[in-house]
Design an enzyme around this catalytic site. Structure first.
Site, PDB file in Angstrom:
ATOM      1  N   ASP A 201     -13.929  -7.143  -9.870  1.00 23.68           N
ATOM      2  CA  ASP A 201     -14.297  -7.874  -8.647  1.00 23.68           C
ATOM      3  C   ASP A 201     -15.660  -8.509  -8.884  1.00 23.68           C
ATOM      4  O   ASP A 201     -16.644  -7.816  -9.156  1.00 23.68           O
ATOM      5  CB  ASP A 201     -14.329  -6.857  -7.495  1.00 23.68           C
ATOM      6  CG  ASP A 201     -14.783  -7.436  -6.161  1.00 23.68           C
ATOM      7  OD1 ASP A 201     -15.755  -8.205  -6.147  1.00 23.68           O
ATOM      8  OD2 ASP A 201     -14.183  -7.076  -5.128  1.00 23.68           O
TER       9      ASP A 201
ATOM     10  N   ASP B 108      -0.500   0.216  -4.398  1.00 19.01           N
ATOM     11  CA  ASP B 108      -1.929   0.523  -4.402  1.00 19.01           C
ATOM     12  C   ASP B 108      -2.191   1.749  -3.538  1.00 19.01           C
ATOM     13  O   ASP B 108      -1.897   1.738  -2.342  1.00 19.01           O
ATOM     14  CB  ASP B 108      -2.681  -0.693  -3.844  1.00 19.01           C
ATOM     15  CG  ASP B 108      -4.196  -0.532  -3.884  1.00 19.01           C
ATOM     16  OD1 ASP B 108      -4.680   0.523  -4.340  1.00 19.01           O
ATOM     17  OD2 ASP B 108      -4.902  -1.483  -3.466  1.00 19.01           O
TER      18      ASP B 108
ATOM     19  N   LYS C 206       0.840  -1.188   0.000  1.00 21.93           N
ATOM     20  CA  LYS C 206       0.000   0.000   0.000  1.00 21.93           C
ATOM     21  C   LYS C 206       0.879   1.243   0.000  1.00 21.93           C
ATOM     22  O   LYS C 206       1.928   1.265   0.663  1.00 21.93           O
ATOM     23  CB  LYS C 206      -0.913   0.000   1.227  1.00 21.93           C
ATOM     24  CG  LYS C 206      -1.896  -1.169   1.261  1.00 21.93           C
ATOM     25  CD  LYS C 206      -2.932  -1.073   0.160  1.00 21.93           C
ATOM     26  CE  LYS C 206      -3.932  -2.233   0.233  1.00 21.93           C
ATOM     27  NZ  LYS C 206      -4.961  -2.126  -0.807  1.00 21.93           N
TER      28      LYS C 206
ATOM     29  N   HIS D 265      -9.710  -8.218  -7.963  1.00 21.01           N
ATOM     30  CA  HIS D 265      -9.574  -7.713  -6.595  1.00 21.01           C
ATOM     31  C   HIS D 265     -10.133  -8.705  -5.585  1.00 21.01           C
ATOM     32  O   HIS D 265     -11.307  -9.120  -5.710  1.00 21.01           O
ATOM     33  CB  HIS D 265     -10.346  -6.389  -6.493  1.00 21.01           C
ATOM     34  CG  HIS D 265     -10.554  -5.892  -5.097  1.00 21.01           C
ATOM     35  ND1 HIS D 265     -11.796  -5.842  -4.503  1.00 21.01           N
ATOM     36  CD2 HIS D 265      -9.670  -5.431  -4.174  1.00 21.01           C
ATOM     37  CE1 HIS D 265     -11.665  -5.350  -3.285  1.00 21.01           C
ATOM     38  NE2 HIS D 265     -10.402  -5.101  -3.052  1.00 21.01           N
TER      39      HIS D 265
ATOM     40  N   GLU E 298      -1.878   0.931  -8.625  1.00 21.12           N
ATOM     41  CA  GLU E 298      -3.317   0.620  -8.526  1.00 21.12           C
ATOM     42  C   GLU E 298      -4.113   1.769  -7.924  1.00 21.12           C
ATOM     43  O   GLU E 298      -3.682   2.364  -6.926  1.00 21.12           O
ATOM     44  CB  GLU E 298      -3.447  -0.634  -7.657  1.00 21.12           C
ATOM     45  CG  GLU E 298      -4.855  -1.115  -7.371  1.00 21.12           C
ATOM     46  CD  GLU E 298      -4.829  -2.468  -6.645  1.00 21.12           C
ATOM     47  OE1 GLU E 298      -3.895  -3.275  -6.897  1.00 21.12           O
ATOM     48  OE2 GLU E 298      -5.723  -2.726  -5.829  1.00 21.12           O
TER      49      GLU E 298
ATOM     50  N   GLU F 271     -11.480  -2.402  -8.929  1.00 25.22           N
ATOM     51  CA  GLU F 271     -12.162  -2.901  -7.735  1.00 25.22           C
ATOM     52  C   GLU F 271     -13.311  -1.996  -7.309  1.00 25.22           C
ATOM     53  O   GLU F 271     -14.171  -2.423  -6.544  1.00 25.22           O
ATOM     54  CB  GLU F 271     -11.171  -3.065  -6.581  1.00 25.22           C
ATOM     55  CG  GLU F 271     -10.671  -1.781  -5.984  1.00 25.22           C
ATOM     56  CD  GLU F 271      -9.727  -2.015  -4.812  1.00 25.22           C
ATOM     57  OE1 GLU F 271      -8.573  -2.391  -5.062  1.00 25.22           O
ATOM     58  OE2 GLU F 271     -10.153  -1.848  -3.665  1.00 25.22           O
TER      59      GLU F 271
HETATM   60 MG    MG Z   1      -6.791  -2.174  -4.246  1.00 26.94          MG
END
Ligand code: MG
Length: 361
Positions: free
Chosen positions: A271, A196, A167, A298, A222, A248
């Site tokens: 997703d 992400d 992240k 996702h 992402e 996602e």
């Molecule tokens: Mg994500």
């Protein structure tokens, strides 16, 4: 094959570990189940989820509007049923609550389709290959220290996994770079590293961070921007060599068409719950194939392993285990590859007692 029973219920599943990103944390998995029973005695079970809010609204939509329309319907006509339910909720589509409700029904219908055929989902949905590469997200949450990120990435590499996701979206760009650099230096060039930002950045900041991340050899960047900013993603994608991944937070096939048509996404993360089920998921996957774009869905690895295995342009499944408390057995992983279940149906063996114990509505 007529549907004679249709039930929906809400189950709270505790998170398996603390998971935080730049904008939120995963509070609990609100899991909305749909059971459909057909006249031959088969029971199909589908589900959708939220990460903490809105599950009761999905349940209300199902009970009040969608499930009554299914009684007496032919469960084999999945396209017809999906579109009938969609049309019956015109005033609330496209929207997250309705898409999640449709997904719970649609995945139950696909479970029935596979059970009737006596085949696993990965074959019924396309059957491209049985094993798919898996990357890990569990070692990359935003609250983890740099040392913890490095430890997680080294463990993934030692286990033979092909990639890890970290992240990003710390207050200052230097903090993100310091964390990513430490991981890259520790694992070398063999491991794929994805990042992400969970929609947290402005366009200017995303451009700045992408430039700062360029030397790190990232697999993708992402959700740099809010998901409804297609033009912002298109501009960013043209300004960086890092592939941009989105999906996602998209809830319809048409939203993916816009991203692909405008070259705003070079990896699609559709997703299956948020897009409305397996029926639209496969349409997005095939649309992406037509644009020569990979699909890396996702979350929901228990379902996505079979869907990525079904298609030729599936690249990765994301490792975030979250159903172990309510299933018997778990995802098979060998040498960094997830193996699609081979039993008839969706391939998720629910522990019905454990599910009932966690039922809240
Ligand atoms: Mg994500």
């Amino acid at each position: 094959m007529r549907i004679i029973e249709a039930d929906a219920y809400l189950v709270d599943i505790a998170v398996e570990t603390v998971r935080t990103d730049a904008v939120q944390s995963f509070v609990k998995q609100e899991t909305v189940f749909v059971d459909l029973v057909t006249e031959d005695g088969n029971r199909g079970t589908g589900y959708a989820y939220t990460i903490g809010t809105g599950g009761g609204s999905v349940l209300a939509m199902l009970r009040a509007h969608l499930l009554p329309r299914l009684i007496g319907a032919d469960s084999r006509q999945i396209e017809h049923l999906w579109h009938d339910l969609f049309a019956s909720t015109r005033s609330t589509t496209v929207g997250a609550i309705t898409s999640l409700a449709l997904a719970a029904v649609d995945t139950a219908l696909w479970d029935l389709r596979c059970l009737r055929a006596g085949e696993p989902l990965w074959l019924v949905a396309g059957g491209f290959r049985r094993e798919v590469p898996l990357y890990d997200t569990e070692g990359g949450w935003l609250h983890l220290s740099t040392e913890e990120l490095v430890r997680g990435a080294l463990a993934a590499r030692a286990a033979g996994w092909p990639g890890v996701k970290l992240k990003v979206g710390k207050p200052r760009v230097e903090q993100d770079v310091e964390r990513l650099r430490a991981v890259r230096d520790a694992v070398g060039s063999e491991l794929e590293v994805m990042v992400d930002a969970n929609q947290s950045l402005t366009a200017a900041e995303a451009r700045r961070r992408a430039a700062a991340f360029e030397p790190l050899g990232l697999a993708w960047f992402e959700e740099p921007l809010p998901a409804d900013d297609v033009s912002g993603h298109a501009v960013l994608a043209r300004s960086t060599s890092i592939p941009i991944a989105v999906g996602e937070s998209l809830y319809s096939v048409g939203q993916f068409r816009d991203y692909l048509h405008r070259e705003a996404a070079s990896i699609v993360q559709v997703d299956v719950a948020r897009v409305g089920g397996i029926t639209p998921w496969l349409k997005v996957a095939h649309l992406a194939e037509a644009f020569n774009v990979h699909v890396c869905p996702h979350f929901l690895m228990e379902l996505h392993v079979s869907l990525v295995a079904a298609i030729p342009n599936g690249r990765y499944v994301e490792h975030i285990p979250q159903l172990r408390a309510v299933t018997r057995g778990q995802l098979r992983v060998e040498d960094g590859r997830a193996i699609a279940p081979d039993e008839p149906g969706l391939g998720i063996s629910w522990d019905r007692d454990a599910v009932d114990d966690r039922r809240v509505a």
